[in-house]
Write an enzyme that holds these catalytic residues in place. Sequence first.
Site, PDB file in Angstrom:
ATOM      1  N   SER A   1     135.821  86.482 104.266  1.00 21.01           N
ATOM      2  CA  SER A   1     136.235  86.950 103.269  1.00 21.01           C
ATOM      3  C   SER A   1     137.958  86.519 103.416  1.00 21.01           C
ATOM      4  O   SER A   1     138.179  86.712 105.047  1.00 21.01           O
ATOM      5  CB  SER A   1     136.709  88.118 103.838  1.00 21.01           C
ATOM      6  OG  SER A   1     137.162  88.988 102.978  1.00 21.01           O
TER       7      SER A   1
ATOM      8  N   TYR B   1     136.274  95.161 109.601  1.00 17.83           N
ATOM      9  CA  TYR B   1     135.157  94.027 108.729  1.00 17.83           C
ATOM     10  C   TYR B   1     135.396  92.937 108.796  1.00 17.83           C
ATOM     11  O   TYR B   1     135.480  91.924 109.037  1.00 17.83           O
ATOM     12  CB  TYR B   1     135.241  94.922 107.061  1.00 17.83           C
ATOM     13  CG  TYR B   1     134.657  93.199 106.397  1.00 17.83           C
ATOM     14  CD1 TYR B   1     133.483  93.998 106.162  1.00 17.83           C
ATOM     15  CD2 TYR B   1     136.285  92.875 105.163  1.00 17.83           C
ATOM     16  CE1 TYR B   1     132.884  92.493 104.748  1.00 17.83           C
ATOM     17  CE2 TYR B   1     135.403  92.758 104.274  1.00 17.83           C
ATOM     18  CZ  TYR B   1     133.707  92.252 104.462  1.00 17.83           C
ATOM     19  OH  TYR B   1     133.771  91.257 103.231  1.00 17.83           O
TER      20      TYR B   1
END
Lengths: 246, 444
Positions: free
Chosen positions: A138, A151
């Site tokens: 990501s 995250y």
Amino acid sequence: MRLIILGATSAIAEATARLYAAEGADILLVGRQTERLSATAADLKMRGAHSAEIAILDLAQTPGGVDEIFRNLVRQLGGADHVLIAYGILGEQADAERDLSIAEEIVRINFNSAAAWCLAAATFLEEQGRGSLIVLGSVAGDRGRRANFVYGAAKAGLAALVEGISHRFADRGPRAVIVKPGPTITPMTEQFDRKGLLWASASQVAAVVRRAADRGGPVVYAPWFWRYIMLIIRAMPARVFNRMNI
Amino acid sequence: MIRFSSSEDIRSWGGVLQARHNVARPQWRDELPEVLAVARHSGSPILATGLRRSYGDTGLNPDGAILDMTALDRAIFFDPDSGILRAEAGVSFDMLLKMLIRRGFFLPVTPGTRFVTLGGAIANDVHGKNHHSAGTLGRWVRRIGLLRSDGLEIELTPQENTGLFGATIGGLGLTGVITWAEIETVRIASAIMDVENIPFENLDEFFQIARQSDGEYEYTVAWVDCLAKGKDLGRGLFTRGNHASKGARLPTKADPKLTIPFNFPSLVLNKLSLGAFNSLYYWKGKRNAGGSKVPIHPFFYPLDSIGHWYRMYGRRGMYQYQSAVPPESERDATKAMLELISAAGEGSFLAVLKTFGDKSSLGMLSFPRPGTTLALDFPNRGSSTLRLMGRLDAIVREAGGRLYPAKDGRMPADMFRAGYPHWQDFAKYIDPAFESHFWRRVGQ
Ligand SMILES: Cc1cc2nc3c(=O)[nH]c(=O)nc-3n(C[C@H](O)[C@H](O)[C@H](O)COP(=O)(O)OP(=O)(O)OC[C@H]3O[C@@H](n4cnc5c(N)ncnc54)[C@H](O)[C@@H]3O)c2cc1C
């Protein structure tokens, strides 16, 4: 062509599987949810997959024996040319800051367990001397932001791991790629306000994943322009960055 | 967990109406009961939508909840012996065609765009150029999974649950969520069409060619020059075709080639440019008349090759007006409508004329009926456009005809009720939690 997808019910994974199905690939869908995986497999066959099978496995709950399980998956498919690792959870940053067990869970699923599967796949691909490992990372891993740095940290770790595997692969045949999508319209981002122009669809990201399996560097952004946006964001001095609300 | 997010820019295909909606986009069928429960709990009226190719307000539910079904787009099974196909409701005809054509099958009925969903096409009981030979899509539906807001999913067939089946076919999404459907498909020998184009000088000629063609040609449709006047009134081009018995099995690539990048300023579409376009189109068609071989996609979906074509109509959007009138009045009513339109100079590029056959559908609100249908686009110019459509209404009513809800954005409630005598019967089957802008307008 034979493809194993770990976390096959993710929207990006399913969109990628459709691209391979249209090419007549043999696909093994791995995940927890039998019914959803079966529905996806039936659909992929209609879309042209030579075969589409499922394997039911909780990928985040396999502390030991990952190597052995991975080899069984390869055996079930009759070999593997590409391995796509596509599962992960976003989690709630605010909860993770309050309750460390939630933070741990986010890191465990997105990094620890994914890393184990990456390493198992890497060993297999290296022995085989060809094929590719494609991992969904990501842009959140490129710089920690207050909105989702737990995250982000897990995804940053995963990116370093995959880059390392790619380095290890150099001149040995196989490839390893970390694909870093920007914000993508998937169930994972359902709670976000999607105004603004930079949202991509799962099928746009899937096209990048598909290409990354064949060519391109160890780090691929999806869509491509995120490479430049993240270049700027990473280069920003903390003084400036900390004042921004992004 | 699926959530609803607020979206300001949900618009009808014609673009006249744009409103705020709470939208959820479920990805799995097993999520649907929960999504419905959430919407019900919040007190919002619910409506499922597909690819939103309906022109008017049947697919809108302002300030209410919308279930965008387009991520439920999986095929469930296909039996190449019987041609029976089962798929999730959000699958597009485009996707189904990709699956079917290379296996030697085709959709039994298809509208003029392939960017519609299976569920949306059933909810409007769509018809195609083969209405005279095949009837509507509803005749080919064998089974439907219908989820009601109480969380129960019911299987409907033409034999069991007949009332709810008849209400759901052409039921404008008001009877619940269609989660999947099973349809019969038809065998084709190639992805090529044998097509013939025949110019006609007036409506009498049109009806004559149509009568003569309906027995021999599976597909028929005509374009009519809606701005021609006097002795040219009712001139046009008749197209008829059959699936070719030989030829390539794979369709040619058919992605949009040209995209209209922005809304055209309204002065582009004026009386002069429209008149010039229509005349040119007629004369070009006349020169190129005769037989030809045409690939499947351009034959069925000519507009799909122009992305966002509705932007031609400018920022205020357009109305479509599609009527069906019975055989006894078809000639006079069609003539009267064309006279009115050409006198007003308000017509469009896309005036379509077709005769419907007598194959009836179980759908209580199905639009097609024996007779003739005329479909036209009108750029939205406000009150003058509405006045013109009001005068067309009078002709359609007088003729004992009706308007197509999928294309409508304005018909008065009494016109709807007069055209659809079973509407009260239908209303009994509506799911109490479901609603649409259209139904608020004409049904309550
Ligand atoms: C260029 C063009 C050409 C066309 N040509 C034709 C034609 O030749 N013949 C014809 O009949 N029509 C034609 N149409 C209209 C089109 O076929 C219909 O409007 C069709 O129903 C649109 O499908 P959709 O998936 O876009 O549905 P939407 O427009 O999104 O929804 C249509 C209706 O179906 C309901 N619905 C959608 N999904 C579900 C579901 N899963 N469960 C329950 N209800 C649902 C909605 O509530 C709404 O009432 C044309 C439209 C265009 C834009």
